[in-house]
Each structure stands twice: as C-alpha cells, then as structure tokens.
Design a protein around this motif. Structure first.
Motif, mmCIF file in Angstrom:
data_model
loop_
_atom_site.group_PDB
_atom_site.id
_atom_site.type_symbol
_atom_site.label_atom_id
_atom_site.label_comp_id
_atom_site.label_asym_id
_atom_site.label_seq_id
_atom_site.Cartn_x
_atom_site.Cartn_y
_atom_site.Cartn_z
ATOM 1 N N SER A 46 0.804 -1.227 0.000
ATOM 2 C CA SER A 46 0.000 0.000 0.000
ATOM 3 C C SER A 46 0.835 1.274 0.000
ATOM 4 N N ASP A 47 2.133 1.167 0.316
ATOM 5 C CA ASP A 47 3.000 2.342 0.303
ATOM 6 C C ASP A 47 3.825 2.456 -0.982
ATOM 7 N N ILE A 48 3.620 1.538 -1.902
ATOM 8 C CA ILE A 48 4.332 1.585 -3.179
ATOM 9 C C ILE A 48 3.650 2.592 -4.099
ATOM 10 N N ARG A 49 4.423 3.526 -4.630
ATOM 11 C CA ARG A 49 3.850 4.517 -5.564
ATOM 12 C C ARG A 49 3.477 3.833 -6.881
ATOM 13 N N LEU A 50 2.237 4.024 -7.290
ATOM 14 C CA LEU A 50 1.731 3.406 -8.514
ATOM 15 C C LEU A 50 0.989 4.433 -9.355
ATOM 16 N N LEU A 56 -6.863 9.521 -9.551
ATOM 17 C CA LEU A 56 -6.333 10.835 -9.208
ATOM 18 C C LEU A 56 -7.443 11.883 -9.141
ATOM 19 N N LYS A 57 -8.536 11.650 -9.866
ATOM 20 C CA LYS A 57 -9.665 12.587 -9.838
ATOM 21 C C LYS A 57 -10.253 12.734 -8.435
ATOM 22 N N LEU A 58 -10.089 11.725 -7.591
ATOM 23 C CA LEU A 58 -10.525 11.856 -6.197
ATOM 24 C C LEU A 58 -9.798 13.007 -5.523
ATOM 25 N N PHE A 59 -8.498 13.142 -5.798
ATOM 26 C CA PHE A 59 -7.711 14.234 -5.239
ATOM 27 C C PHE A 59 -8.159 15.571 -5.804
ATOM 28 N N LEU A 338 -5.506 18.062 3.904
ATOM 29 C CA LEU A 338 -6.473 16.969 4.033
ATOM 30 C C LEU A 338 -5.819 15.686 4.531
ATOM 31 N N GLY A 339 -4.576 15.787 5.007
ATOM 32 C CA GLY A 339 -3.946 14.656 5.665
ATOM 33 C C GLY A 339 -3.180 13.710 4.762
ATOM 34 N N VAL A 340 -3.004 14.079 3.482
ATOM 35 C CA VAL A 340 -2.272 13.229 2.540
ATOM 36 C C VAL A 340 -0.778 13.516 2.661
ATOM 37 N N ASP A 341 0.044 12.472 2.627
ATOM 38 C CA ASP A 341 1.496 12.634 2.653
ATOM 39 C C ASP A 341 1.963 13.034 1.260
ATOM 40 N N ILE A 342 2.129 14.340 1.046
ATOM 41 C CA ILE A 342 2.469 14.835 -0.298
ATOM 42 C C ILE A 342 3.901 14.510 -0.683
ATOM 43 N N SER A 343 4.748 14.138 0.285
ATOM 44 C CA SER A 343 6.145 13.847 -0.029
ATOM 45 C C SER A 343 6.308 12.586 -0.871
ATOM 46 N N THR A 344 5.274 11.766 -0.914
ATOM 47 C CA THR A 344 5.367 10.501 -1.645
ATOM 48 C C THR A 344 4.629 10.535 -2.984
ATOM 49 N N LEU A 345 4.067 11.690 -3.358
ATOM 50 C CA LEU A 345 3.265 11.799 -4.578
ATOM 51 C C LEU A 345 4.065 12.363 -5.749
ATOM 52 N N LEU A 358 2.100 9.304 -9.820
ATOM 53 C CA LEU A 358 2.368 8.195 -8.897
ATOM 54 C C LEU A 358 1.731 8.488 -7.539
ATOM 55 N N ILE A 359 0.901 7.553 -7.065
ATOM 56 C CA ILE A 359 0.229 7.696 -5.774
ATOM 57 C C ILE A 359 0.150 6.324 -5.116
ATOM 58 N N PRO A 360 0.535 6.184 -3.850
ATOM 59 C CA PRO A 360 0.330 4.909 -3.142
ATOM 60 C C PRO A 360 -1.150 4.730 -2.781
ATOM 61 N N ALA A 361 -1.588 3.493 -2.765
ATOM 62 C CA ALA A 361 -2.981 3.195 -2.383
ATOM 63 C C ALA A 361 -3.283 3.699 -0.974
ATOM 64 N N HIS A 362 -2.287 3.675 -0.113
ATOM 65 C CA HIS A 362 -2.463 4.142 1.264
ATOM 66 C C HIS A 362 -2.914 5.604 1.310
ATOM 67 N N GLU A 363 -2.355 6.445 0.432
ATOM 68 C CA GLU A 363 -2.714 7.870 0.459
ATOM 69 C C GLU A 363 -4.105 8.115 -0.113
ATOM 70 N N VAL A 364 -4.541 7.255 -1.026
ATOM 71 C CA VAL A 364 -5.910 7.374 -1.539
ATOM 72 C C VAL A 364 -6.902 7.034 -0.436
ATOM 73 N N SER A 365 -6.662 5.936 0.275
ATOM 74 C CA SER A 365 -7.590 5.570 1.360
ATOM 75 C C SER A 365 -7.553 6.600 2.487
ATOM 76 N N GLN A 366 -6.384 7.207 2.709
ATOM 77 C CA GLN A 366 -6.285 8.265 3.724
ATOM 78 C C GLN A 366 -7.141 9.460 3.341
ATOM 79 N N LEU A 367 -7.074 9.862 2.083
ATOM 80 C CA LEU A 367 -7.917 10.970 1.619
ATOM 81 C C LEU A 367 -9.389 10.633 1.807
#
Length: 465
Positions: A46-50, A56-59, A338-345, A358-367
């Motif tokens: 879940s922390d792998i950038r994909l 991305l439209k969710l963001f 909104l609590g997303v770790d932008i350092s990994t995007l 590139l976005i990890p699944a973890h950051e999508v679920s966090q959003l």
C-alpha cells in the motif's frame, strides 16, 4: 464482527492476490480501512507509488470542493467596447471564456438571440475570442499524440464548447447509422459546423455472432479533418462518438459566428483571438451549473477535461495564474491539509491520464477517510459511481459492474483505466453492515480489463467482512 471472521477475509485476500494468474508480473497496491476510525485493516504494497489513472480525480475533486466551494460557478460573457447606433454596433464584440465547461451550442444561440433583441443587426467591428483566463498551453505535459483525437484527450481552453450535457469540452458529436451491407454508414455531426470536415471511410457489415461495432475516429495533429474508419453491423441502431477538435477557442468562435448569422446579425469585421479591454461592457452572459452538480459528470463519467479545467481554475483563483504549474501547486497544498502525505506523490495533471503520476494506495484511502469530516463531503460522495445502478448519471462507470444482489448499490467508488493500469477506490458497506474504505491500484497489467475483474473479485471478498 468476530475477529476470526475478519482474519478469514484477510487470509482469503492474501491467497487471491498471491495466486490470481491475471496479477502474475503485475503490481497490486491495496489499502483497506475502517470508515469509522480510519484504522488500517489490511494492506498489500500500500505504500508503493503506482500510476493511479483516474483515481487521481478523487484528489482533484476534493481539492476543488475545498478551494472553490460546492456552489462555485463559471462564467462566459459577451461584451463590447462600442456603442449601439441605430441597429449597428460600432465596435468589437468579445466572447470571453472563464473556463465554463457547460457552455453548449444552444447557449451561443441564446447569446445571438439576446443581441438581436437588444436591437443589434450589424457589428461594425471584429468578433474576438478571449481565452486569456487560462494560459495557452492546451495539453497536459504527458498527453500523447495518440490521445488527441479522442474526447478524453481534448485540448483545454478557458473558452470552450461542449456538444451535450455530458459536457465533453472541445469536442463534436458524430452519430453513425448503418447503411446497406457493403456500403458506407450515414454520418451526422453535432453541432452542424464546417469548422471540422468529416471523411467517411467506414463500412456497413452483415450482422452476425462475431460482428461488433468497431468504429474509430482519426484526426491528424494540427488539423480538423476527422476520418471515421471501421465497421458497423447493419442491425445496430446507431453509434455515437465524441471527437476532440483542434483549437477549442476558434471552434467556439466559429459556432458563435454561425449563431449570429442564424439570427440575422451581420458581422462586418473578422474573427480572431484577443483580449477584452477593461472598458468593455457586458451585453449578456452564461453561468454554469454549480460545482457540486458538475462533479456528477466529472466523477461518474470520469471526464478528463473537467479535471484539467479544475486544476487551472484553482491556480487562477489562488495565484492569479490559470496554468497546470500553479494549479498543481494548489492541489498539493490542499492535499496536505487533508492529511495526505504529499512527499510521496508525483502529480502531473488533474485527470490521471499521465503515466507519470504516482500515488500509493495508502494515500488514496487516507484521503477518503479524512474528507468525511468536511462540510462538502455529501457532494463528494454523491459524485461517485454506484455499483450496479444502471442509470448513467447514477451508476456511471460502475453501472455494468457489481450488479449482483450481493453488491448492487452497496459500493460508491471511482474507477480508473489507462493502458496497463486499472484502479478502484471508494466506500463499501459489507454484508454485516461494516463500513469500509478501500483503494485498489493495479499496475503492469497485460490487459487493463483484467484489472476490472480483479477489482470486482477483491470487492466481493471484502463484502464478506
């Protein structure tokens, strides 16, 4: 639910992800959370950038609601720097766009009708299109030439027209109806305009078990000649395709000039792009539907043009510059809040069409967890496709998926597809009533359609939680 039952679901998920042949050689990022607490219940890479595709439209939607507000609207104005003398307007007529994605040919007709009602019969000046609300970069940085023909790769302009209330900006609608076997089908164009030229190279074929509609448009880079190629069976009623035009500002001007002529208004000057002078006064205008309504076609139908317009609009509103650079800066800043770790995007556009995002699944679920506390969350949730609901503006891109009795109506989620990529993230109510948040991002697939099958199977497993 008992802990051992949850463990059984996790074990089943692990076995599926390890053994599913469609995932062999692919990467699956999966993040499952409690919707109530945000606690991570299961994760797999879940922390792998994909590459997220349209997830991305969710963001973009969340940031736009936060920055612009759910009641935000877009304007298109008709102005003049001249005066009306008798039936003649002594000055230029300006069509000024401010990013309105809902401007339709009928609205241009209404502009012309209003001008005539105001007594204008002649314009002793030029018709000038003003798209300076945004910059003049038409394509996001990674869009490829192979996407330019299609509605999802249309150019972005502050002055643009859509052919229908799906609001595919900067496109024309071509309807294909079969003819006799072996002959060309019949083509019709909306809006009816000579701004584009249609070349019919398609063929009608006999209906059969293996006969399918296989129509592809082709428009060469830098031009507006559209070739319609392929086959259509003779038992098909019609096929509709949306084709992107070259230079949407000029397209809007051509349609408006046509509307003026239709309403008996003679333009004595030329047609060109330019900037509206400060002294110009508004003669009539169009206001879009509010953002909370625009989000429905944007998210349910995954409209790329809306994503890019919203990014540029956020840049314009916050930094006075309607560009991808400034808009993405705003997007990142808002995601951090909104609590997303932008350092990994890695974010390159507002739609997800880029293969560099590139976005990890973890950051999508966090959003998806954090937005629940926002006042605009009901509009966000309403915009998501609902699994198995057949109405286009309800089920959206999920209307033909998850339609079994065990899942229909119980999942609200955003889909995503680009070549070798599939994604699905959203909210699920399990059979026991447990509300879950999930994000599934699949990369390096041999077939993107396999991704949809995998996602549906994962959701079926989760539904047992």
């Amino acid at each position: 639910m008992a802990k051992d039952e949850g463990d059984m679901v996790i074990q089943q998920l692990e076995q599926y992800l390890q053994n599913e042949p469609k995932l062999r050689g692919a990467i699956a990022g999966v993040s499952i959370r409690s919707r109530e607490t945000g606690e991570i219940l299961y994760e797999h890479l879940s922390d792998i950038r994909l590459r997220p595709a349209s997830n991305l439209k969710l963001f973009t939607a969340a940031a736009a609601l936060s920055i612009l507000g759910e009641d935000y609207t877009f304007e298109t104005d008709v102005l003049t720097d001249g005066d009306l003398e008798g039936e003649a307007l002594k000055g230029n007529l300006y069509l000024r766009g401010k990013g309105d994605p809902t401007l339709l040919p009928e609205d241009l007709d209404m502009f012309a009708k209003t001008l005539r009602e105001q007594g204008i019969r002649k314009i002793h000046g030029d018709l000038i299109g003003d798209d300076t609300w945004y910059d003049h970069i038409r394509y996001s940085v990674d869009l490829t030439w192979t996407d330019e023909t299609f509605y999802y790769g249309a150019q972005v302009s502050a002055l643009t027209v859509s052919p229908s209330e799906v609001y595919d900006t900067g496109t024309v609608l071509v309807t294909i109806k079969p003819g006799k076997i072996g002959e060309q089908p019949t083509l019709s164009l909306y809006p009816d305009t000579d701004y584009v030229k249609i070349v019919n190279q398609a063929v009608t074929v006999a209906a059969g078990s293996d006969a399918e509609t296989d129509i592809e448009p082709e428009r060469q880079h830098g031009g507006n000649t559209i070739y319609i190629k392929g086959t259509i069976p003779n038992n098909v009623s019609e096929e509709k395709i949306w084709v992107a035009v070259w230079e949407p500002t000029d397209y809007a001007l051509a349609l408006f000039k046509q509307s003026l002529e239709k309403h008996g208004i003679v333009l004595e000057g030329g047609v060109k792009a330019g900037k509206t002078p400060e002294r110009a006064r508004v003669l009539t205008n169009h206001t879009s539907i509010p953002l909370k309504q625009l989000l429905v076609p944007f998210m349910k139908l995954s409209n790329n043009g809306h994503g890019e317009l919203l990014v540029k609009e956020m840049g314009k509103v916050i930094y006075g510059e309607g560009s991808w650079a400034k808009g993405l800066q705003v997007l990142v800043e808002e995601l951090k809040k909104l609590g997303v770790d932008i350092s990994t995007l890695v974010l390159r556009d507002g739609s997800g069409i880029s293969h560099v995002n590139l976005i990890p699944a973890h950051e999508v679920s966090q959003l998806l967890f954090s937005v629940q506390s926002q006042s605009w969350f009901p509009a966000f949730l309403e915009s998501l496709p609902i699994g198995g609901e057949k109405e286009r503006m309800v089920g959206g891109t999920l209307r033909e998926r998850m339609d079994g009795p065990e899942l229909q109506g119980r999942i609200r989620a955003k889909t995503g597809t680009i070549e070798t990529v599939s994604s699905l993230s959203g909210y699920l109510d399990t059979k026991s009533g447990q509300p879950l948040i999930f994000s599934i991002i699949l990369n390096n697939l041999l077939d993107s359609d396999w991704g949809k099958m995998v996602e549906d199977e994962i959701v079926k497993i989760l539904a047992e939680w």
